[in-house]
Enzyme design. Sequence first.
Site, mmCIF file in Angstrom:
data_model
loop_
_atom_site.group_PDB
_atom_site.id
_atom_site.type_symbol
_atom_site.label_atom_id
_atom_site.label_comp_id
_atom_site.label_asym_id
_atom_site.label_seq_id
_atom_site.Cartn_x
_atom_site.Cartn_y
_atom_site.Cartn_z
ATOM 1 N N ARG A 49 38.492 13.379 0.139
ATOM 2 C CA ARG A 49 37.213 13.145 0.808
ATOM 3 C C ARG A 49 37.263 11.877 1.670
ATOM 4 O O ARG A 49 36.741 11.831 2.772
ATOM 5 C CB ARG A 49 36.099 12.988 -0.238
ATOM 6 C CG ARG A 49 35.683 14.286 -0.869
ATOM 7 C CD ARG A 49 34.571 14.070 -1.870
ATOM 8 N NE ARG A 49 33.402 13.432 -1.283
ATOM 9 C CZ ARG A 49 32.324 13.055 -1.963
ATOM 10 N NH1 ARG A 49 32.268 13.258 -3.268
ATOM 11 N NH2 ARG A 49 31.302 12.488 -1.376
ATOM 12 N N ASP A 73 29.918 7.770 2.730
ATOM 13 C CA ASP A 73 30.968 7.940 3.747
ATOM 14 C C ASP A 73 31.246 6.692 4.587
ATOM 15 O O ASP A 73 32.225 6.652 5.339
ATOM 16 C CB ASP A 73 30.648 9.131 4.657
ATOM 17 C CG ASP A 73 29.286 9.026 5.352
ATOM 18 O OD1 ASP A 73 28.875 7.908 5.712
ATOM 19 O OD2 ASP A 73 28.645 10.072 5.564
ATOM 20 N N HIS A 78 24.206 5.106 -3.428
ATOM 21 C CA HIS A 78 25.158 5.875 -4.242
ATOM 22 C C HIS A 78 26.583 5.325 -4.157
ATOM 23 O O HIS A 78 27.520 5.962 -4.614
ATOM 24 C CB HIS A 78 25.131 7.361 -3.839
ATOM 25 C CG HIS A 78 23.849 8.048 -4.182
ATOM 26 N ND1 HIS A 78 23.477 9.280 -3.675
ATOM 27 C CD2 HIS A 78 22.823 7.667 -5.008
ATOM 28 C CE1 HIS A 78 22.290 9.618 -4.161
ATOM 29 N NE2 HIS A 78 21.869 8.665 -4.957
ATOM 30 N N ASN A 117 15.160 17.261 9.962
ATOM 31 C CA ASN A 117 16.044 18.188 9.265
ATOM 32 C C ASN A 117 15.991 19.540 9.995
ATOM 33 O O ASN A 117 14.916 19.940 10.412
ATOM 34 C CB ASN A 117 15.575 18.368 7.803
ATOM 35 C CG ASN A 117 16.660 18.914 6.892
ATOM 36 O OD1 ASN A 117 17.320 19.896 7.222
ATOM 37 N ND2 ASN A 117 16.850 18.273 5.750
HETATM 38 P P1 OAD Z 1 22.479 17.868 0.733
HETATM 39 O O1 OAD Z 1 23.786 18.507 1.008
HETATM 40 O O2 OAD Z 1 21.766 18.235 -0.511
HETATM 41 O O3 OAD Z 1 21.488 18.151 1.938
HETATM 42 C C1 OAD Z 1 21.872 17.974 3.271
HETATM 43 C C2 OAD Z 1 20.662 18.198 4.144
HETATM 44 O O4 OAD Z 1 21.033 17.926 5.479
HETATM 45 C C3 OAD Z 1 20.092 19.632 4.128
HETATM 46 O O5 OAD Z 1 18.685 19.597 3.933
HETATM 47 C C4 OAD Z 1 20.435 20.163 5.513
HETATM 48 O O6 OAD Z 1 19.460 21.083 6.017
HETATM 49 C C5 OAD Z 1 20.440 18.884 6.323
HETATM 50 N N1 OAD Z 1 21.244 18.936 7.563
HETATM 51 C C6 OAD Z 1 22.328 19.687 7.842
HETATM 52 N N2 OAD Z 1 22.777 19.435 9.080
HETATM 53 C C7 OAD Z 1 21.962 18.483 9.605
HETATM 54 C C8 OAD Z 1 21.904 17.792 10.852
HETATM 55 N N3 OAD Z 1 22.783 18.033 11.830
HETATM 56 N N4 OAD Z 1 20.914 16.894 11.029
HETATM 57 C C9 OAD Z 1 20.009 16.619 10.056
HETATM 58 N N5 OAD Z 1 20.024 17.243 8.863
HETATM 59 C C10 OAD Z 1 20.982 18.155 8.631
HETATM 60 O O7 OAD Z 1 22.737 16.278 0.818
HETATM 61 P P2 OAD Z 1 21.838 15.085 0.265
HETATM 62 O O8 OAD Z 1 20.394 15.412 0.353
HETATM 63 O O9 OAD Z 1 22.313 13.865 0.909
HETATM 64 O O10 OAD Z 1 24.684 12.325 -4.675
HETATM 65 O O11 OAD Z 1 22.263 15.058 -1.245
HETATM 66 C C11 OAD Z 1 21.802 14.007 -2.039
HETATM 67 C C12 OAD Z 1 22.828 13.614 -3.052
HETATM 68 O O12 OAD Z 1 23.268 14.737 -3.771
HETATM 69 C C13 OAD Z 1 24.106 13.035 -2.488
HETATM 70 O O13 OAD Z 1 24.023 11.665 -2.174
HETATM 71 C C14 OAD Z 1 25.044 13.220 -3.603
HETATM 72 C C15 OAD Z 1 24.720 14.658 -3.899
HETATM 73 O O14 OAD Z 1 25.084 15.113 -5.073
HETATM 74 C C16 OAD Z 1 25.632 11.740 -5.389
HETATM 75 O O15 OAD Z 1 26.811 11.893 -5.172
HETATM 76 C C17 OAD Z 1 25.095 10.831 -6.465
#
Ligand code: OAD
Length: 255
Positions: A69, A103, A118, A215
């Site tokens: 990663r 990242d 995180h 989003n």
């Molecule tokens: P997710 O993978 O759950 O969600 C990603 C979001 O980004 C989704 O709602 C997509 O619709 C949106 N998305 C995709 N492409 C996009 C773009 N070009 N512009 C804007 N939005 C876009 O990721 P997170 O919500 O970050 O935690 O997940 C939260 C946490 O869950 C992470 O930090 C991680 C994970 O498990 C840990 O590792 C503790």
Amino acid sequence: MEALQRAAQALASARNVLAITGAGISAESGIPTFRGAGGLWEGFRAEELATPEAFGRDPELVWRWYRWRRDICSKAAPNPAHVALVELESRFEEFLLATQNVDGLHPRAGSRKLIEIHGNIDTARCTKCSAILPLDDASEIPGSQVPSCPRCTGRMRPHILWFGETYWPGVLDKAFAAASRANAVLVIGTSAQVWPPAQIALQAQKSGATLIDVNPQPTEISAAADVFLQGKAGDLVPALLHACDRVCGEGIRTS
Ligand code: OAD
């Protein structure tokens, strides 16, 4: 367009702004998100390997996965959404960016008023003495993926908050304190499935902030948002910055 204008006006009249980002902001930089289609990391879901139990069972596998990663992250570059957030940082009396992303693209873009709630994929923590170090400073053991602590030779783990772990002291306090003072909260690219970050955004709104969500897909946060900007962060965050500057140019800013 009308939603963008409303969001820009909310930002232009804000003194204090809190931004919360998730994996979606880095999607256009080529870093996979966690959930939904394409949300797999080398065939594993984050929930399978980002846990203390997985590390206890097979630290070599967990490190191999993180190194893979990390390699993807190191080859990725910040996109226009990361850059626009750096610009926004200087526009307000108080600004905080709380990212769920590990990242490192926000610091690499130049964000300084930042907390990585995180952790960061470039850091490691000793499981014995708790020293937190840049991964490059950890000692490599020939033939092993698992680095060791240069101070006490203990086994090192990624300095990342894993599933089932509690947030590090002070991290959430800082974000909630910013939420209580924010006039606008900008949520970008998160599915809002992880509760504390979603709760921070909703808490800010409850304390009087205008909640703006960016989003391509509606989420629980977009349903609650005052303004939902549906689309990609790489398009909409720079557009929001420019719209905010136009509104300020027209003298609507009150601060
Ligand atoms: P997710 O993978 O759950 O969600 C990603 C979001 O980004 C989704 O709602 C997509 O619709 C949106 N998305 C995709 N492409 C996009 C773009 N070009 N512009 C804007 N939005 C876009 O990721 P997170 O919500 O970050 O935690 O997940 C939260 C946490 O869950 C992470 O930090 C991680 C994970 O498990 C840990 O590792 C503790």
